[in-house]
Design an enzyme around this catalytic site. Structure first.
Site, PDB file in Angstrom:
ATOM      1  N   GLU A 178       0.821  -1.208   0.000  1.00 28.14           N
ATOM      2  CA  GLU A 178       0.000   0.000   0.000  1.00 28.14           C
ATOM      3  C   GLU A 178       0.857   1.262   0.000  1.00 28.14           C
ATOM      4  OE1 GLU A 178      -3.959  -2.001   2.058  1.00 28.14           O
ATOM      5  OE2 GLU A 178      -2.580  -0.842   3.311  1.00 28.14           O
ATOM      6  N   GLN A 326      -8.801  -8.658  12.836  1.00 30.77           N
ATOM      7  CA  GLN A 326      -9.970  -9.511  13.070  1.00 30.77           C
ATOM      8  C   GLN A 326      -9.815 -10.488  14.232  1.00 30.77           C
ATOM      9  OE1 GLN A 326     -13.183  -9.801  12.289  1.00 30.77           O
ATOM     10  NE2 GLN A 326     -12.970  -7.799  11.350  1.00 30.77           N
TER      11      GLN A 326
END
Length: 443
Positions: A178, A326
């Site tokens: 990214e 998560q």
């Protein structure tokens, strides 16, 4: 008990949470109706949404859009107390935590200290590279990039000029990919307008990955798409190569190749951030605590660990769950339920990780997505994956204010091709001095 920090005693079992990352904050929120006192300790007074730090580093977002104060998030939770402090040691025998503001008593202790940058013992790399684990790191990287370009305007020697314009990113995971994509956008759309005197054809972006795939842990389709997108954007991807050394100027690869840069970004690994005081046998490889199926640290009935710091070994995850948000969120929610069961004398429920997939964006209109929806595995790349990435990250931000401002920033940047946070405020990584090879440039 002498030396106790000043915290009101509610006469209820006290749950002390160390660390306000994804897991710690989720646990604190999930205990809002439990018959306990919740005390959160963190060395910062805010929660950081780490997946968007790279956008702070590349001038896409303000720092305050990716942070939220703990007291604001939980201001209506009557059983919640926050203390700004650094935890120094655990005294399990006395059931206290030694902190910079005194001793904090606990009935149940939850370690959610997260992870820290892992330089694998390379002290030279630690001194010279820039990491991406905190808001301070992101701001320092942004300041350093802009400051180096300002310095480059005064240089005539081509090698030294390139050392300020070129970037080396170590690590081909989501952060590295990214960052590389975001820097390539800046090179194409923003920097040529700001620094018209510089030739940005000379700005090279190198991404070094030790394995043969980018985005390890995602599908082969995602990895291949990410590689193609980066190469299309002009990023030089070095697979199956490792950085042997970096002295602040010269990057030496294991192949013998050298790259010249004043800015090396380290995104190659993390390790757990344990707290002193527990027996050595509690720790596993990578500085993570060995926990059972209930996130209880082995041999410590009143101490739990969740998130990146917890290594819950299983047949499916022999080294513990992935060090991403998560597992931390899910462990935080289940531990809140289990603490209530514990107080009620009920059996605890074991943790089962529900893998919802992975996402990574590679610049404007390009992303890869491996998601699990309604029991089906869905793999997609390109513009649709980019929309999914934007929606998931926007909705995952803690507050409505942050969602609103991030959405407005993204919308403006998308239509204007502009990144408006290009200012130098605060700490800048000064380049390692290199002997001048040319005379001082004449202004």
């Amino acid at each position: 008990m002498e030396g106790l920090a000043k915290i009101e005693d509610l006469g209820k079992p006290r749950v002390v949470i160390v660390g306000g990352g994804f897991g710690g904050l989720e646990l604190a929120k999930a205990l809002r109706h439990a018959p306990v006192q919740v005390v959160l300790i963190d060395k910062q007074n805010y929660h950081t949404f780490q997946p968007l730090l790279y956008q702070v580093a590349t001038a896409g977002l303000e720092a305050d859009t990716v942070v939220s104060p703990f007291r604001k998030i939980l201001d209506e939770q009557e059983n919640f107390y926050f203390r700004l402090a650094e935890v120094q040691r655990i005294d399990a025998a006395r059931q206290v935590v030694e902190t910079s503001i005194g001793l904090v008593r606990y009935d149940y202790l939850v370690l959610a200290t997260g992870a820290t940058t892992n330089y694998f013992g390379d002290e030279q790399m630690e001194r010279n590279a820039i990491a991406m684990k905190s808001v301070e790191d992101a701001i320092e990287l942004r300041n350093t990039v802009l400051s180096n370009f300002e310095k480059a305007l005064q240089l005539g020697d081509e090698e030294q000029l390139n050392s300020l314009l070129d970037f080396v990113i170590v690590g081909g995971g989501p952060t590295g990919v990214e960052l590389a994509g975001a820097l390539s956008e800046l090179r194409k759309h923003v920097f040529p307008r700001d620094y018209r005197e510089l030739d940005f054809k000379q700005m090279d972006i190198h991404l070094v990955q030790s394995g043969d795939l980018l985005l390890k842990g995602m599908s082969a389709e995602a990895s291949a798409a990410a590689l193609k997108y980066l190469q299309d954007f002009g990023v030089q991807v070095h697979l199956n190569k490792r950085v042997k050394s970096y002295d602040g100027y010269t990057v030496t690869l294991n192949t013998g190749e050298t790259l010249i840069t004043r800015t090396l970004i380290w995104a190659a690994g993390v390790a757990g951030a344990p707290v002193e005081g527990l027996p050595a046998e509690c720790l596993r490889k990578g500085g993570r605590y060995a926990v059972d199926a209930f996130n209880r640290i082995k041999g410590q009935p009143a101490i739990f660990a969740i998130g990146d710091i917890a290594a819950m070994e299983s047949a499916e995850y022999p080294e513990g769950h992935p060090m991403v948000a998560q597992p931390a969120l899910q462990q935080g929610r289940l531990l809140a339920q289990n603490l209530e069961r514990l107080l009620a004398g009920q059996p605890l429920q074991p943790f089962q990780y529900e893998d919802k997939g992975s996402l990574a964006t590679i610049g404007r209109n390009h992303a890869v997505a491996d998601i699990r929806l309604l029991g089906k595995d869905i793999k997609t790349q390109g513009f649709f994956a980019w929309l999914i990435w934007m929606f998931v990250h926007l909705m995952s931000l803690i507050s409505f204010r942050n969602r609103l401002f991030v959405f407005l920033n993204w919308s403006w940047s998308y239509f204007s091709f502009d990144k408006g946070r290009r200012y130098i405020i605060g700490r800048t990584r000064e380049p390692v001095p290199v002997e001048a090879t040319t005379e001082k440039a004449i202004v």
